[in-house]
Motif scaffolding. Structure first.
Motif, PDB file in Angstrom:
ATOM      1  N   SER A 138       0.811  -1.088   0.010  1.00  0.00           N
ATOM      2  CA  SER A 138      -0.149  -0.069  -0.032  1.00  0.00           C
ATOM      3  C   SER A 138       0.728   1.244   0.064  1.00  0.00           C
ATOM      4  CB  SER A 138      -0.729  -0.106   1.376  1.00  0.00           C
ATOM      5  OG  SER A 138      -1.834   1.392   1.349  1.00  0.00           O
ATOM      6  N   VAL A 139       0.354   2.229  -0.867  1.00  0.00           N
ATOM      7  CA  VAL A 139       1.421   3.568  -0.637  1.00  0.00           C
ATOM      8  C   VAL A 139       0.301   4.645  -0.192  1.00  0.00           C
ATOM      9  CG1 VAL A 139       2.560   3.018  -2.674  1.00  0.00           C
ATOM     10  CG2 VAL A 139       0.650   3.999  -3.074  1.00  0.00           C
ATOM     11  N   ASP A 140      -0.780   4.263   0.351  1.00  0.00           N
ATOM     12  CA  ASP A 140      -1.530   5.500   0.888  1.00  0.00           C
ATOM     13  C   ASP A 140      -2.026   5.095   2.468  1.00  0.00           C
ATOM     14  OD1 ASP A 140      -3.341   3.397   0.799  1.00  0.00           O
ATOM     15  OD2 ASP A 140      -4.516   4.349  -0.840  1.00  0.00           O
ATOM     16  N   GLY A 141      -0.777   4.547   3.161  1.00  0.00           N
ATOM     17  CA  GLY A 141      -1.082   4.402   4.743  1.00  0.00           C
ATOM     18  C   GLY A 141      -2.201   3.051   5.052  1.00  0.00           C
ATOM     19  N   GLY A 142      -2.309   2.318   3.991  1.00  0.00           N
ATOM     20  CA  GLY A 142      -2.993   1.214   4.129  1.00  0.00           C
ATOM     21  C   GLY A 142      -4.577   1.231   3.919  1.00  0.00           C
ATOM     22  N   LEU A 143      -5.014   2.196   3.061  1.00  0.00           N
ATOM     23  CA  LEU A 143      -6.271   2.279   2.807  1.00  0.00           C
ATOM     24  C   LEU A 143      -6.524   1.328   1.502  1.00  0.00           C
ATOM     25  CD1 LEU A 143      -6.859   6.197   2.747  1.00  0.00           C
ATOM     26  CD2 LEU A 143      -7.428   4.498   4.505  1.00  0.00           C
ATOM     27  N   THR A 144      -5.742   1.362   0.428  1.00  0.00           N
ATOM     28  CA  THR A 144      -6.043   0.690  -0.662  1.00  0.00           C
ATOM     29  C   THR A 144      -4.666  -0.223  -0.784  1.00  0.00           C
ATOM     30  OG1 THR A 144      -5.063   2.358  -2.404  1.00  0.00           O
ATOM     31  CG2 THR A 144      -7.215   2.179  -1.922  1.00  0.00           C
ATOM     32  N   TYR A 145      -4.611  -1.343  -1.727  1.00  0.00           N
ATOM     33  CA  TYR A 145      -3.527  -2.375  -1.719  1.00  0.00           C
ATOM     34  C   TYR A 145      -3.372  -2.920  -3.022  1.00  0.00           C
ATOM     35  CZ  TYR A 145      -3.500  -2.154   3.321  1.00  0.00           C
ATOM     36  OH  TYR A 145      -3.420  -2.087   4.666  1.00  0.00           O
ATOM     37  N   SER A 146      -2.163  -3.246  -3.423  1.00  0.00           N
ATOM     38  CA  SER A 146      -1.844  -4.159  -4.722  1.00  0.00           C
ATOM     39  C   SER A 146      -1.298  -5.414  -4.339  1.00  0.00           C
ATOM     40  CB  SER A 146      -1.089  -2.999  -5.566  1.00  0.00           C
ATOM     41  OG  SER A 146      -1.676  -1.913  -6.009  1.00  0.00           O
ATOM     42  N   GLN A 147      -1.124  -6.441  -5.231  1.00  0.00           N
ATOM     43  CA  GLN A 147      -0.400  -7.547  -4.939  1.00  0.00           C
ATOM     44  C   GLN A 147       0.340  -7.883  -6.107  1.00  0.00           C
ATOM     45  OE1 GLN A 147      -4.803  -9.251  -4.838  1.00  0.00           O
ATOM     46  NE2 GLN A 147      -3.429 -11.021  -5.221  1.00  0.00           N
ATOM     47  N   GLY A 148       1.406  -8.878  -5.894  1.00  0.00           N
ATOM     48  CA  GLY A 148       2.043  -9.424  -6.691  1.00  0.00           C
ATOM     49  C   GLY A 148       2.765 -10.512  -6.440  1.00  0.00           C
ATOM     50  N   ASN A 149       3.463 -11.260  -7.180  1.00  0.00           N
ATOM     51  CA  ASN A 149       4.223 -12.280  -6.916  1.00  0.00           C
ATOM     52  C   ASN A 149       5.989 -12.292  -7.017  1.00  0.00           C
ATOM     53  OD1 ASN A 149       1.674 -14.117  -8.741  1.00  0.00           O
ATOM     54  ND2 ASN A 149       2.039 -14.462  -6.664  1.00  0.00           N
ATOM     55  N   ILE A 150       6.571 -12.869  -6.572  1.00  0.00           N
ATOM     56  CA  ILE A 150       8.036 -12.943  -6.692  1.00  0.00           C
ATOM     57  C   ILE A 150       8.706 -13.953  -7.471  1.00  0.00           C
ATOM     58  CG2 ILE A 150      10.252 -13.251  -5.368  1.00  0.00           C
ATOM     59  CD1 ILE A 150       8.541 -12.768  -2.729  1.00  0.00           C
ATOM     60  N   THR A 151       9.281 -13.423  -8.588  1.00  0.00           N
ATOM     61  CA  THR A 151       9.608 -14.111  -9.621  1.00  0.00           C
ATOM     62  C   THR A 151      11.016 -15.098  -9.140  1.00  0.00           C
ATOM     63  OG1 THR A 151       9.243 -12.343 -11.389  1.00  0.00           O
ATOM     64  CG2 THR A 151      10.643 -14.206 -11.851  1.00  0.00           C
TER      65      THR A 151
END
Length: 514
Positions: A225-238
């Motif tokens: 999250s880049v807004d203090g935990g209001l919205t989130y993104s996700q991804g995998n580790i290559t």
């Protein structure tokens, strides 16, 4: 029609004071106004935001004898200060008459309406203002011999403070419920950036989850999250296997680091300065010894990182993208080391199986076992280093211990985590404010908090308002490390295992600030 009893704002009648003499640690108890020997008041509180601001000018390139402002110069702020006024009570020798030079003095100001004001941990509903680690610079007993006066006799101490900040109630709210599919292993705040402006260090959050199956779509994930935990993104580790579970996550400068015990390696990715997203992932195996698989890391600086692992191995990295170097090859202990933390200066402490505690006072150049040995034979899963001598450790049997003398002796703290079956994490974002995450039978997660450096602890309705969420385990506690105490003391994230024991949870709490 207006009401006579309208009560929307805090007044002086809502505030009461506690005073503590000595450093914030167990054994130095806060003395309450009017009950423990004296009445006192804190007046004239000054807390500078920053120093004087002056323009930086240069000659105007378009006009002679004119100037163009190209910047500003901000001086360092002065220290905070206040006057501590202590009334003289019958039958006591005023402490204010004695030698106070070099003795830390902390005043807690508790504000609220309905709760018992004499309860330091639970007596405030508005805020707790901490005038932290001050020192007396001047003493004025005032007029003592006015024979025709019945004025209150008191001594006024001029106190210069190390820092001042407010602490507010916290309400934990579930976040990233749609992004998280498996148990959260670890969570961390990114360090502050100069360009973040207001509320530094509290916006960028990174968490790592376990894998939940044998499919690449169900492998471990990075949640951010880049807004203090209001919205989130996700991804995998290559490069991380579909069934492989990561061990720990940390941020070093603008690099995101994930440890993997199963694969005996680490993964790193540069963080996009604008989106906060991790970039291309790279795998690093260089330097990791066979049987020394990594478990945890501590970032003293982006170019000074310490990692502990199985077999008693301790590593150091000057450049995490290039690998690690062994600095202790299991010669002091062969037990797996589970956690490592430091005091931000020279002291490092590593803990692990069979209660082993290793420490270094020279940033990893040499390591020793504590003089008193292990406080327990159970595995230590948590450690916090408050200073070079004051440490806390938490065990897999639910016991919590502290030392005030660099491990020369250990004390079993029975107040912080009553009925605990395992201690999972310990964090002190400031010298006075701290948290302990633990489990009780069920299993069920709990969180204890302190506002006086660990002298007293509270669970349930203390700093936490509303109902504390029901879930199995808070594996990690994340707090900002901005250096701004009001920011660091009022933002908390818990990452762990949900109540069903099949999914992950992320709970975010911040004090309500207007």
């Amino acid at each position: 029609m207006p009401k006579l009893n309208v009560d929307e704002v805090v007044t002086q009648q809502h505030v009461r004071a506690f005073v503590t003499y000595g450093p914030p640690q167990p054994g130095n108890s806060a003395l309450y106004y009017g009950i423990r020997g004296q009445y006192w008041w804190a007046d004239g509180i000054e807390n500078p935001v920053q120093g004087d601001i002056s323009p930086i000018n240069t000659g105007d390139p378009l006009r002679r004898k004119r100037y163009k402002r190209i910047g500003r110069m901000v001086e360092a702020p002065d220290l905070g200060s206040y006057a501590l006024k202590l009334a003289h009570k019958h039958g006591t020798l005023p402490r204010a008459f004695g030698d106070l030079a070099g003795c830390p003095i902390t005043t807690h100001l508790s504000a609220g309406r309905c709760k018992n004001p004499s309860d330091l941990n639970r007596g405030y509903e508005d805020w707790l203002y901490i005038l932290a680690n001050g020192e007396a610079t001047d003493r004025s007993p005032g007029d003592m011999t006015g024979q025709d006066s019945d004025d209150l006799l008191m001594t006024e101490l001029s106190i210069t403070t190390a820092e001042q900040y407010g602490v507010g109630p916290l309400q934990f709210i579930t976040r990233a419920a749609t992004e998280i599919n498996a148990e959260v292993v670890d969570v961390v705040f990114a360090p502050p950036r100069d360009c973040d402006g207001c509320d530094p260090g509290s916006k960028r959050i990174y968490a790592i989850t376990k894998a939940i199956g044998g499919s690449p779509t169900n492998q471990a994930e990075i949640i951010w999250s880049v807004d203090g935990g209001l919205t989130y993104s996700q991804g995998n580790i290559t490069g991380l296997g579909a069934t492989v579970n990561p061990t720990a996550i940390e941020v070093a400068g603008e690099i995101l680091i994930v440890l993997c015990n199963q694969s005996n390696c680490l993964f790193w990715a540069a963080i996009d300065p604008y989106t906060g997203a991790p970039g291309t992932w790279s795998t690093v195996t260089a330097g990791f010894a066979t049987g020394g698989n990594p478990n945890d890391l501590y970032v003293a600086a982006p170019n000074d990182i310490y990692i502990v692992g199985n077999g008693g191995y301790i590593y150091r990295s000057r450049d995490i993208t290039a690998g690690v170097t062994v600095i202790s090859a299991g010669t002091i202990t062969t037990q797996p080391l589970q956690r490592i933390r430091g005091d931000g200066l020279e002291t490092l402490v590593a803990v692990g199986n069979l209660g082993v505690v290793l420490y270094s006072t020279d940033l990893g150049t040499s390591w020793s076992l504590t003089v008193a040995g292990s406080p327990t034979s159970a595995t230590l899963f948590a450690v916090e280093v408050k200073s070079d001598t004051h440490w806390w450790v938490g065990a897999g049997n639910g016991n919590l211990y502290y030392t005030l003398n660099q491990g020369g002796s250990w004390v079993h703290d029975t107040e912080a985590a009553p009925s605990a079956t395992v201690i999972t994490d310990i964090v002190f974002p400031t010298d006075h404010v701290g948290y302990v995450a633990y489990q009780v039978a069920g299993p069920s997660a709990r969180l204890a908090s302190t506002v006086d450096g660990g002298d007293t602890w509270a669970t349930g309705p203390a700093r936490i308002i509303g109902t504390f969420p029901t879930f199995r385990s808070a594996n990690r506690i994340a707090v900002p490390r901005s250096g701004a105490p009001q920011v660091d003391a009022n933002s908390v994230i818990l990452g762990g295992l949900d109540g069903a024991g099949t999914g992950g949870v992320l709970y975010v709490a911040q004090a309500n600030q207007l």
